[in-house]
Design a protein around this motif. Structure first.
Motif, short mmCIF file in Angstrom:
data_model
loop_
_atom_site.label_atom_id
_atom_site.label_comp_id
_atom_site.label_asym_id
_atom_site.label_seq_id
_atom_site.Cartn_x
_atom_site.Cartn_y
_atom_site.Cartn_z
N LEU A 163 41.50 53.87 43.85
CA LEU A 163 42.14 53.14 42.76
C LEU A 163 43.46 53.79 42.32
CD1 LEU A 163 39.20 51.97 40.46
CD2 LEU A 163 40.66 50.59 41.93
N PRO A 164 43.47 55.07 41.95
CA PRO A 164 44.75 55.65 41.50
C PRO A 164 45.81 55.71 42.59
CG PRO A 164 43.06 57.35 41.68
CD PRO A 164 42.36 56.03 41.82
N THR A 165 45.39 55.77 43.86
CA THR A 165 46.37 55.87 44.95
C THR A 165 46.93 54.51 45.35
OG1 THR A 165 45.13 57.78 45.80
CG2 THR A 165 46.79 56.84 47.24
N LEU A 166 46.15 53.44 45.19
CA LEU A 166 46.54 52.13 45.73
C LEU A 166 46.91 51.09 44.68
CD1 LEU A 166 43.83 51.71 48.54
CD2 LEU A 166 46.07 52.83 48.69
N ARG A 167 46.49 51.25 43.43
CA ARG A 167 46.64 50.16 42.45
C ARG A 167 48.10 49.75 42.22
NH1 ARG A 167 44.58 54.11 38.19
NH2 ARG A 167 42.71 52.81 38.12
N HIS A 168 49.03 50.67 42.36
CA HIS A 168 50.44 50.35 42.11
C HIS A 168 51.17 49.94 43.39
CE1 HIS A 168 50.08 54.51 43.25
NE2 HIS A 168 51.38 54.61 43.47
N ARG A 169 50.45 49.90 44.51
CA ARG A 169 51.07 49.55 45.79
C ARG A 169 50.73 48.12 46.22
NH1 ARG A 169 52.43 54.76 47.92
NH2 ARG A 169 51.25 56.40 46.87
N VAL A 170 50.02 47.41 45.37
CA VAL A 170 49.68 46.02 45.68
C VAL A 170 50.29 45.12 44.61
CG1 VAL A 170 47.54 46.67 46.83
CG2 VAL A 170 47.50 46.08 44.41
N GLN A 171 50.47 43.86 44.96
CA GLN A 171 51.05 42.89 44.02
C GLN A 171 50.19 41.65 43.99
OE1 GLN A 171 55.05 40.88 44.68
NE2 GLN A 171 55.61 42.47 43.20
N LEU A 172 49.79 41.26 42.77
CA LEU A 172 48.90 40.11 42.61
C LEU A 172 49.66 38.80 42.74
CD1 LEU A 172 46.86 41.32 39.51
CD2 LEU A 172 45.90 40.91 41.77
N ARG A 173 48.98 37.78 43.26
CA ARG A 173 49.53 36.42 43.22
C ARG A 173 49.51 35.93 41.76
NH1 ARG A 173 50.31 34.14 48.06
NH2 ARG A 173 49.25 35.06 49.87
N PRO A 174 50.52 35.18 41.34
CA PRO A 174 50.55 34.70 39.95
C PRO A 174 49.30 33.95 39.54
CG PRO A 174 52.67 34.32 41.03
CD PRO A 174 51.72 34.80 42.09
N GLU A 175 48.78 33.10 40.45
CA GLU A 175 47.59 32.32 40.10
C GLU A 175 46.37 33.21 39.92
OE1 GLU A 175 48.48 31.63 44.58
OE2 GLU A 175 49.56 31.92 42.68
N ALA A 176 46.27 34.29 40.71
CA ALA A 176 45.16 35.23 40.56
C ALA A 176 45.27 35.98 39.24
CB ALA A 176 45.14 36.21 41.73
N GLU A 177 46.51 36.34 38.89
CA GLU A 177 46.73 37.05 37.63
C GLU A 177 46.36 36.18 36.43
OE1 GLU A 177 50.12 40.22 36.11
OE2 GLU A 177 50.59 38.74 37.66
N MET A 178 46.66 34.89 36.53
CA MET A 178 46.33 33.96 35.44
C MET A 178 44.82 33.81 35.29
SD MET A 178 49.24 31.01 35.96
CE MET A 178 48.51 29.97 34.69
N GLU A 179 44.09 34.02 36.37
CA GLU A 179 42.63 33.91 36.32
C GLU A 179 41.97 35.21 35.87
OE1 GLU A 179 41.56 32.71 40.23
OE2 GLU A 179 42.42 30.69 40.05
N GLY A 180 42.77 36.21 35.55
CA GLY A 180 42.22 37.46 35.05
C GLY A 180 41.92 38.49 36.11
N VAL A 181 42.35 38.22 37.34
CA VAL A 181 42.14 39.19 38.42
C VAL A 181 43.11 40.36 38.22
CG1 VAL A 181 42.28 39.56 40.92
CG2 VAL A 181 41.41 37.39 40.01
N THR A 182 42.65 41.57 38.48
CA THR A 182 43.49 42.76 38.37
C THR A 182 43.55 43.48 39.71
OG1 THR A 182 41.67 44.23 37.74
CG2 THR A 182 42.82 43.07 35.95
N ALA A 183 44.54 44.34 39.85
CA ALA A 183 44.64 45.12 41.08
C ALA A 183 43.39 45.96 41.29
CB ALA A 183 45.88 46.01 41.03
N ASP A 184 42.87 46.53 40.22
CA ASP A 184 41.67 47.36 40.33
C ASP A 184 40.47 46.55 40.80
OD1 ASP A 184 43.29 49.35 39.36
OD2 ASP A 184 41.96 49.94 37.72
#
Length: 329
Positions: free
Chosen positions: A294-315
Motif C-alpha cells: 500500500l505505501p509503495t504503490l498507492r501514489h503510483r496508480v490513478q483511478l478512473r473518474p467513474e470509479a472514484e465517484m463510486e467511492g473506490v480508492t487506490a488502497d
C-alpha cells in the motif's frame, strides 16, 4: 577516523545498526503519539535511499514527526515551508554577484542537506515543485549548467494536505513517482488524543524536542551498515515473480487508468527487502511484500473518474489485487 565509525563511536556493525534504527521508533515516540506505521515507513525509506510523502489533514503532527526523526539522527537537516510565492531558486540555491570580486558565486539553497523537510509541498505551484525533481532522482542540483552533488545520505520528507483542501496544487504523476513511499497520517484514536493533551498539560513543547528528551540514537555509519545488510537480503525467483504479478495486475484493473510502472515494481522489491531485514530476516517472504504494497504503490496508480465517484480508492483496488494474486508457497 575509520569510515565505518561515526562521531558517537559506533562501528557500523549490522546488528548494532538494526538496534539503532529500532531505537529510532522509541525516540520519536517521545514526541509523537500513535504514528508507528509512519515512523516505520520513514526508516524503510532511509534504508532504501528513497523519499517519503506524508499526507494528512492539518494538525496531525506530520511536521513534528519529521523533525523528531531529524533530532533522533545525527544528520544535518533543513526545513522549507512551501508557499504559493516560493521560487525554485529558494530551494536549490542561486548565483549571487560578489561586488568585491566582480564574479558570481553559488549560494547553496536548503536542499543541500541530509534530511530536507518539504513542508506542505502541494501549497506551491508546479514550477517550484519541479525544482526538487533533479535532486530527488539524480541527487544533484544543476545551476547555470554546473551539476552540484548533494550530501549523502539525502532524503526528502514532504508533507501535503489532502488535495480536496483549498489552495493546493496536486503533484504531477512524474513527481509522485519519485517518492518511494506515500504514508497516510490519520487522525489519532481517542486514547492517543488524550495522551497528546496530557503531554501538553505536563509542559510538552513541540518546538523544543531536546526538552522532550529526544536524543540522537543513530547516524550515518548505522545507515551505511544497514543498507549494506539490506542489499544482501535474499529474494527468491518466486518472490520476484509475485511482485511483478501484483504490479501487472494494477495495469489490467478496470478501476484504474494508470497502473504501476516497472519503477514501482522495483520500489516494492526494495521496500520489501528493507522490511524483511528490519524484522530480523535475511530473506523476503510474501508477507513482506504485502506489508509494503500500500505505501509503495498507492501514489503510483490513478483511478478512473467513474470509479472514484463510486467511492473506490487506490488502497481498496490494491487490497483487492493482493487478495486475488496467487501467493507463492
Amino acid at each position: 577516523m575509520d569510515p565505518t565509525t561515526d562521531n558517537a563511536g559506533r562501528t557500523g556493525d549490522p546488528g548494532d545498526a538494526r538496534a539503532a534504527l529500532e531505537a529510532l521508533r522509541a525516540e520519536i515516540a517521545k514526541a509523537v503519539v500513535g504514528q508507528d506505521p509512519a515512523v516505520t515507513g520513514l526508516v524503510v525509506a532511509l534504508l532504501c535511499r528513497g523519499h517519503v510523502l506524508l499526507e494528512g489533514v492539518p494538525g496531525v503532527a506530520k511536521t513534528l514527526l519529521v523533525r523528531a526523526l531529524a533530532s533522533a539522527l545525527e544528520l544535518d537537516t533543513k526545513r522549507v515551508q512551501f508557499t504559493p510565492d516560493l521560487m525554485p531558486s529558494d530551494v536549490t540555491g542561486s548565483l549571487v554577484y560578489d561586488a568585491r570580486t566582480a564574479e558570481f558565486s553559488f549560494q547553496p539553497g536548503p536542499v543541500f542537506t541530509n534530511l530536507l523537510l518539504a513542508d506542505e509541498i502541494n501549497r506551491t505551484p508546479p514550477k517550484t515543485q519541479s525544482s526538487l525533481l533533479e535532486a530527488m532522482e539524480e541527487r544533484q542540483v544543476t545551476v547555470d549548467g554546473t551539476p552540484r552533488p548533494l550530501p549523502e545520505p539525502f532524503l526528502v520528507a514532504a508533507t501535503q494536505n489532502p488535495v480536496e483542501y483549498e489552495g493546493t496544487y496536486p503533484l504531477p504523476e512524474a513527481q509522485l513517482d519519485r517518492f518511494l513511499l506515500k504514508l497516510m497520517v490519520p487522525l489519532p484514536s481517542r486514547q492517543d488524543e488524550i495522551d497528546v493533551l496530557t503531554r501538553h498539560a505536563q509542559g510538552f513543547n513541540p518546538r523544543d524536542l531536546r526538552a522532550a528528551g529526544v536524543r540522537p540514537v543513530a547516524g550515518a555509519a548505522d545507515l551505511e551498515a544497514a543498507r549494506a545488510a539490506v542489499a544482501k537480503t535474499t529474494v527468491s525467483p518466486e518472490i520476484t515473480a509475485y511482485v511483478v504479478d501484483i504490479c501487472r495486475a494494477t495495469r489490467e484493473s478496470p478501476s484504474l487508468t494508470l497502473g504501476v510502472s516497472p519503477r514501482g515494481a522495483t520500489a516494492l522489491l526494495a521496500t520489501s527487502r528493507a522490511w524483511a531485514w528490519l524484522t530480523g530476516r535475511d530473506y523476503v517472504i510474501p508477507d513482506d511484500v504485502k506489508a509494503l504494497a500500500l505505501p509503495t504503490l498507492r501514489h503510483r496508480v490513478q483511478l478512473r473518474p467513474e470509479a472514484e465517484m463510486e467511492g473506490v480508492t487506490a488502497d481498496s483496488v490494491i487490497n483487492a489485487i493482493l487478495a486475488h494474486v496467487p501467493v507463492p508457497r
